[in-house]
Design an enzyme around this catalytic site. Structure first.
Site, mmCIF file in Angstrom:
data_model
loop_
_atom_site.group_PDB
_atom_site.id
_atom_site.type_symbol
_atom_site.label_atom_id
_atom_site.label_comp_id
_atom_site.label_asym_id
_atom_site.label_seq_id
_atom_site.Cartn_x
_atom_site.Cartn_y
_atom_site.Cartn_z
ATOM 1 C CG HIS A 98 19.408 18.465 10.843
ATOM 2 N ND1 HIS A 98 20.411 19.306 11.248
ATOM 3 C CD2 HIS A 98 20.017 17.415 10.229
ATOM 4 C CE1 HIS A 98 21.586 18.797 10.879
ATOM 5 N NE2 HIS A 98 21.374 17.642 10.269
ATOM 6 C CG ASP B 21 24.670 14.017 13.044
ATOM 7 O OD1 ASP B 21 24.032 12.993 12.752
ATOM 8 O OD2 ASP B 21 24.979 14.896 12.217
ATOM 9 C CG HIS C 259 25.172 17.133 9.358
ATOM 10 N ND1 HIS C 259 25.056 15.761 9.218
ATOM 11 C CD2 HIS C 259 25.614 17.604 8.172
ATOM 12 C CE1 HIS C 259 25.392 15.418 7.980
ATOM 13 N NE2 HIS C 259 25.741 16.521 7.326
ATOM 14 C CG ASP D 123 26.555 12.220 10.451
ATOM 15 O OD1 ASP D 123 26.984 12.419 11.602
ATOM 16 O OD2 ASP D 123 25.531 12.775 10.003
HETATM 17 C C1 X5A Z 1 20.658 13.727 10.459
HETATM 18 C C2 X5A Z 1 21.627 14.099 9.396
HETATM 19 C C3 X5A Z 1 22.043 15.318 7.383
HETATM 20 C C4 X5A Z 1 21.324 16.137 6.386
HETATM 21 C C5 X5A Z 1 22.210 16.485 5.228
HETATM 22 C C6 X5A Z 1 21.426 17.173 4.146
HETATM 23 N N1 X5A Z 1 21.183 14.910 8.461
HETATM 24 N N2 X5A Z 1 22.244 17.511 3.036
HETATM 25 O O1 X5A Z 1 22.763 13.649 9.387
HETATM 26 ZN ZN ZN Z 2 24.353 14.305 10.457
#
Ligand code: X5A
Ligand code: ZN
Length: 657
Positions: free
Chosen positions: A154, A194, A196, A287
């Site tokens: 991110h 991931d 996200h 995740d």
């Molecule tokens: C690297 C990662 C997740 C951030 C979530 C914030 N970040 N709500 O999995």
């Molecule tokens: Zn993530």
């Protein structure tokens, strides 16, 4: 077998003949020093990497790898993708001088905590991925796994976010391409599995054709973290990098092995064949694993092992895995173990959960293929009907009293239980819901031909939330998912208008937003009042599905709630109540016309309004998440500043009727 001939010589002491591959395994306890400032719990915790490391040792696989300690990135390496300012900020963040300001700095960033160990850990995480990537590119190692934290994908050029400080994988990719031409790495495939979207990595190589960035993630029309349009499939890169950015944006949670493997088989693998990378960097967040508290997906260790195995066919198996997210300690340990076994070329492990991808998965895959086929000819063919017919129905029959709307409280328990049963039932078995309901299809065909404007003044003013009613899903802040309409085509038009009606909030709580009132508008006009509404042009069929969902009813109904005769009536009389529903929003009001199409909204009946007025039914300000969503809708609609939107909502929530 994918093996690099030049490196088959020495082998880290492992000698049972099963593996000839030299697999790097990088771990450094110092990366555990990054932690919350006051020991608060946080999902991105030091134990994440400890548990992975311990599990690999206990299973005896660490011993079969070349174990490396961490090494710190150099500023020059970091500045290949980050600004000087950002590097300096992370560098200085853990110094004594910053002790006091550190919390303030963290609070101004999006999902970031910082402490005295953060700088060192961030430098180690980035430097370690560089080190491992360098060794794999040189051929000293065949592949490897860097068990690093903080995660990286991110992090943007000038910004830490989403638990990430430096973009570890991006630094390594840029280092190989720009600082080590001697290693001959000219094309890098970055795979980001991931859950996200890897927004930072995407931006860093947006215009760079040397890096093919592939990210598969929950997106849900921009409502899943990191929210917005960046992770959508239409984001394909720009200039020379056009076509070298591929997003697979899931429309829903709960995706598992079949969904991910379908994305592999029908997008990533064919493209990887054409791209023919020299090395693969894997942003390996776990995740999306089953059991993850943030992800809500269901990838099993088996699923991860197959995804990785399929990637090993490229770049002579030169794969560098770097840990990103993953917050269930047990899940990430098991997933990591499965992956390292694949790197070591052990026998594949067994098992999977559900049989077929979701219906929505095929829709997403087809959209991605269509958007990218100009750049990757192997995506051009239509997927066969036989293939996409193999699907687990997206759960459209869940009765969900989602949204601001609710049926009366005592039915909630039953409705909730029923919807849970339906979810489980549909997932395990197939064909149960395949029989076509002829009664339901006939009214749908008729009403699909008529357009209406649906005027929204509650959370539906926020487009991603309204789209849940059409396409299904759960936008940010919602405690429950929606099933969506049977017709999932997007609205044909969106406009904003202000109507002379009174907005107010009442009732105790809603299942979707928690404790607090839901929005209503006085069914009667009053020129001294104003309700701002977002109007969506949808079909009368879709309008019925919105009504069903607003009123806690099943969308799979033999009869419409609001047919052509009812439309006639409401157009003539101004409003009409839905006899078939005792939900809160069982009164359809016609607010006028736009482009000669009736504008309809739904609210309480006049008699219920009187009960609000007398206090028989309580007025109550909205839940925080709900109010935030209203404000967000108003602001993103472009007509109001945040202050204006907030005061409009506050005012409606506090003024007596
Ligand atoms: C690297 C990662 C997740 C951030 C979530 C914030 N970040 N709500 O999995
Ligand atoms: Zn993530």
């Amino acid at each position: 077998m994918a093996m690099s001939g030049e490196s088959s010589g020495k082998n880290c002491g492992y000698s049972d003949g099963k593996s000839q591959r030299k697999v790097g395994l990088l771990y450094d306890e110092k990366m555990c020093k990054h932690d919350t400032p006051d020991g608060e719990d946080h999902p991105e915790c030091p134990d994440r990497i400890r548990i992975i490391w311990e599990t690999l040792q206990l299973a005896g696989v660490a011993q079969r790898c070349v174990v490396l300690g961490g090494s710190k990135a150099e500023d020059k390496q970091l500045q290949l993708v980050h600004t000087k300012d950002h590097v300096n900020l992370v560098k200085s963040i853990s110094t004594k001088k910053k002790d006091i300001r550190r919390n303030k700095i963290a609070s101004q960033l999006n999902s970031i905590y910082l402490n005295g160990g953060s700088s060192e850990a961030a430098y180690l995480a980035a430097g370690s991925v560089v080190e491992l990537a360098e060794k794999v590119a040189e051929g000293e190692l065949d592949c490897g796994f860097a068990i690093v934290r903080p995660p990286g994908h991110h992090a943007e050029a000038d910004e830490a976010m989403g638990f990430c400080l430096f973009n570890n994988v991006a630094v390594a990719a840029s280092y190989l391409l720009n600082e080590r031409p001697d290693l001959g790495v000219k094309k890098i495939l970055i795979v980001d599995w991931d859950v996200h979207h890897g927004n930072g990595t995407q931006k860093m190589f947006w215009k760079d054709p040397r890096v093919l960035f592939f990210s598969v993630h929950r997106h849900e029309y921009g409502s899943f973290y990191p929210a917005g349009d960046d992770g959508y499939y239409n984001m394909v890169g720009e200039g020379p990098g056009e076509g070298f950015n591929i997003n697979v944006p899931w429309e829903q949670g709960r995706c598992g092995d079949p969904d991910y493997l379908a994305a592999w088989d029908h997008i990533l693998i064919p493209v990887a064949k054409e791209f023919n990378p020299d090395i693969i960097l894997l942003s390996a967040g776990f995740d999306a694993a089953i059991g993850d508290p943030l992800g809500g997906c269901r990838v099993t260790p088996y699923g991860y092992s197959i995804m990785l195995k399929k990637l090993m066919e490229f770049a002579q198996g030169k794969i560098v895995m770097a840990l990103e997210g993953g917050y269930n300690l047990d899940s990430i340990a098991k997933s990591s173990l499965a992956c390292v076994k694949v790197l070591l070329e052990d026998e594949p492990i067994q098992g999977s959960s559900k049989a077929y991808p979701f219906e929505s998965t095929w829709r997403v895959i087809q959209a991605v293929r269509k958007r990218l086929c100009a750049y990757w000819p192997s995506l051009a063919d239509e997927l066969s009907w036989k293939l996409i017919d193999q699907k687990t129905p997206t759960p459209i029959i869940i009765v969900s009293s989602s949204s601001d709307s609710e049926t009366e409280d005592d039915t909630h328990g039953i409705v909730d239980q029923m919807s849970k049963l339906n979810i489980e039932k549909q997932e395990g078995t197939l064909n149960e819901n395949d029989q076509v309901d002829t009664a339901s299809t006939s009214w749908r065909a008729d009403l699909a031909k008529v357009d209406v404007w649906y005027a929204s003044y509650g959370s539906n003013m926020w487009k991603p939330r309204f789209l849940c009613y059409i396409q299904g899903g759960q936008a940010e802040g919602m405690k429950k998912a929606c099933v969506g309409s049977m017709d999932k085509s997007p609205p044909k038009g969106i406009m904003w208008e202000t109507f002379p009606h009174r907005l107010f909030f009442g009732r105790e709580s809603t299942a979707t937003w928690g404790v607090g009132g839901a929005a209503f508008t006085n069914p009667l006009t009053n020129i001294n009042d104003q309700t701002h509404m977002c109007i969506y042009r949808i079909t009368l069929e879709q309008f019925n599905d919105v009504l069903f969902q607003e009123n806690g009813l099943n969308v799979d109904s033999d009869f419409p709630l609001f047919d052509l005769a009812a439309l006639q009536l409401v157009e003539n009389k101004g409003s009409g109540s839905l006899e078939a529903s005792n939900g809160w929003y069982n009164n359809v009001v016609c607010l006028g016309k736009e482009l000669n199409i009736p504008i309809l909204t739904m609210t309480c009946t006049l008699s219920t309004f009187e009960k609000f007025k007398s206090g028989e039914i309580p007025l109550r300000p909205p839940a925080k998440a709900y109010a935030d969503t209203l404000v967000r809708g108003l602001v993103e609609g472009g007509r109001f500043s945040e202050e204006e939107a907030e005061s409009y909502i506050d005012n409606a929530a506090s003024k007596p009727l």
